[in-house]
Design an enzyme around this catalytic site. Structure first.
Site, short mmCIF file in Angstrom:
data_model
loop_
_atom_site.label_atom_id
_atom_site.label_comp_id
_atom_site.label_asym_id
_atom_site.label_seq_id
_atom_site.Cartn_x
_atom_site.Cartn_y
_atom_site.Cartn_z
N HIS A 118 -3.00 1.53 -6.90
CA HIS A 118 -3.26 0.90 -5.60
C HIS A 118 -3.06 1.91 -4.48
CE1 HIS A 118 0.90 0.54 -3.98
NE2 HIS A 118 1.24 0.51 -5.25
N CYS A 119 -3.71 1.66 -3.34
CA CYS A 119 -3.51 2.46 -2.14
C CYS A 119 -2.80 1.56 -1.13
CB CYS A 119 -4.84 2.99 -1.60
SG CYS A 119 -5.98 1.68 -1.11
N ALA A 120 -2.94 1.86 0.15
CA ALA A 120 -2.21 1.10 1.17
C ALA A 120 -2.71 -0.34 1.29
CB ALA A 120 -2.33 1.80 2.52
#
Length: 458
Positions: free
Chosen positions: A25-27
């Protein structure tokens, strides 16, 4: 929301556990690599609690949950699927295998240059502070603070090959510290530093019949990329044949020696030639058809974002900063991003669906801060016509900033945060950037409003 329950509903909609290769996942987004992308049921996924959009891009199926939520969803997702936390390297390899060669090349450049962005941005901000101190004469021109800030602001560009060396070696599968050594060799004090020395002529050495120019590569991009790529290939080749008992002694020694000779004799000059050629072509286009180029690239940049190829532009921008000290491409990209936000804002005011409003407003403001994927994939591209409206706004905004010669001193920031790296080049530069910002935003908003869009019934 019940994160565990959302994950249990999500996995079957992705084709089941057996269809999931890896995830991270990213932000704001859950990023998943699937064996068969066609098995993902996008419409059903978008109806799940907390989901603000879902799309396939750059070899990954991405689901927008938003900041503060996505990490909790991923923790539940990793537990439910048996994926390990922090498997970024394996995930990146899985992503690359699903990409076409062009997208894979762009992803490689992105992985090299994105980690360097904080250093470049910090230097740009320091340049801005230094410029303000000189302009408003806060201290004497020869004050110690001016001297120190000048050192601080230029350091990142002087040692750029070392920074790239570390990052590139990681990406190419080599030892990052050997990559740093290669960057150090190419910026060694014994070599003439071309950074700020104008037309100074380097000395020459004759070795094996070759004349080697003792010129450094401070602030360059392509020479060190090529050198570290060669170094990684040599290192990995040696590790296959050198016995483990003497690997620590032999492999680094032979790798650095061979790569050092090849880099100073062949790779460095070729890399400089390529870099100078790219800069010359860009400058020619900018000087002679800049307005048209701004119109074109401002309009199609968002379409390039969909392919993921835009990540490779960081290398070109870094090369421009290294060669001429400014980045005139980033303002164009920024106008395209801002326009996506303007189109998303129009969707927010025009739509009657609560779900669409919930997604459109925060994703539009996210675009104004430089993060466009949520509004592109979650709103504008979904309804198509808003995406066209955004392209119109990006084109006009891009044409304006090129016509007014707006530039930046770094890369990596667009939208509102970009004000910080535009201001070092003067108040007029900043003013025209702000005007371009509003041209892109308002044009995209009006175009989207006039074009309209057909809402889903659900």
């Amino acid at each position: 929301m019940n994160h565990q329950e959302v994950v249990k509903q999500l996995i079957p909609l992705l084709g089941g556990r057996e269809n999931i290769v890896s995830g991270t996942h990213c932000a704001t987004r859950l990023r998943i690599v699937l064996k068969d992308d066609q098995l993902a049921q996008t419409k059903e996924i978008e109806q799940l609690d907390g989901v603000k959009g879902a799309f396939l891009s750059s070899g990954q199926y991405q689901i927008i949950f938003g900041t503060g939520v996505v990490n909790k969803v991923y923790a539940a997702f990793a537990e439910e699927t048996g994926l390990k936390e922090g498997n970024q390297e394996d995930h990146q390899e899985a992503v690359k295998k699903k990409m076409n060669p062009i997208a894979r090349f762009a992803k490689t450049l992105s992985n090299i240059f994105v980690p360097i962005i904080p250093a470049i941005v910090a230097s740009g901000l320091l340049m801005g502070l230094l410029g303000m101190m000189r302009t408003f004469e806060w201290v004497a021109p020869d004050h110690a603070l001016i001297v120190l800030l000048d050192m601080f602001s230029s350091a990142a560009f002087i040692i750029l090959p070392i920074l790239i060396g570390v990052s590139a070696a990681k990406e190419f599968g080599g030892n990052p510290y050997l990559g740093a050594v290669m960057g150090g060799i190419m910026t060694h004090p014994a070599l003439l530093n071309p950074w700020g020395l104008g037309n100074a002529e380097p000395d020459y050495l004759t070795f094996l019949g070759f004349d080697i120019a003792l010129i450094g590569y401070q602030g360059t991009v392509i020479p060190v990329l090529l050198a570290v790529y060669a170094m990684s290939k040599i290192e990995k080749g040696l590790r296959k044949v050198v016995p483990n008992a003497i690997d620590l002694l032999v492999t680094p020694f032979v790798t650095i020696m061979l790569t050092g000779f090849i880099s100073l004799m062949v790779i460095g000059p070729i890399g400089n030639f390529i870099g100078d050629g790219i800069t010359t072509i860009l400058n020619f286009v900018y000087d002679h058809v800049g307005f048209v180029a701004g119109l074109l690239f401002g309009g199609i940049y968002s379409a390039i974002v969909i392919t993921g190829v835009h990540h490779s532009f960081h290398a070109i921008e870094a090369g421009l900063i290294a060669s001429i000290g400014i980045n005139y491409l980033l303002p164009i990209w920024s106008m395209a991003n801002v326009a996506q936000g303007g189109a998303g804002l129009a969707v927010f005011f025009k739509t009657k669906r609560a779900k669409t409003k919930e997604v459109a407003l925060p994703s539009a403001f996210s675009a104004f801060l430089g993060i466009t994927e949520p509004v592109i994939f979650g709103v504008n591209l979904k309804y198509r016509r808003p995406f066209v409206g955004a392209m119109i706004g990006g084109a006009l905004g891009g044409a304006y900033v090129v016509f007014m010669n707006v530039s930046a001193v770094a890369y990596g920031l667009t939208g509102i945060p970009m004000l910080a790296i535009v201001s070092p080049l003067g108040t007029i530069n900043l003013l025209h950037y702000v005007i371009g910002f509003f041209i892109a935003l308002v044009t995209a908003f009006v175009a989207t409003w006039l074009l309209g869009f057909k809402e889903e019934e659900n």
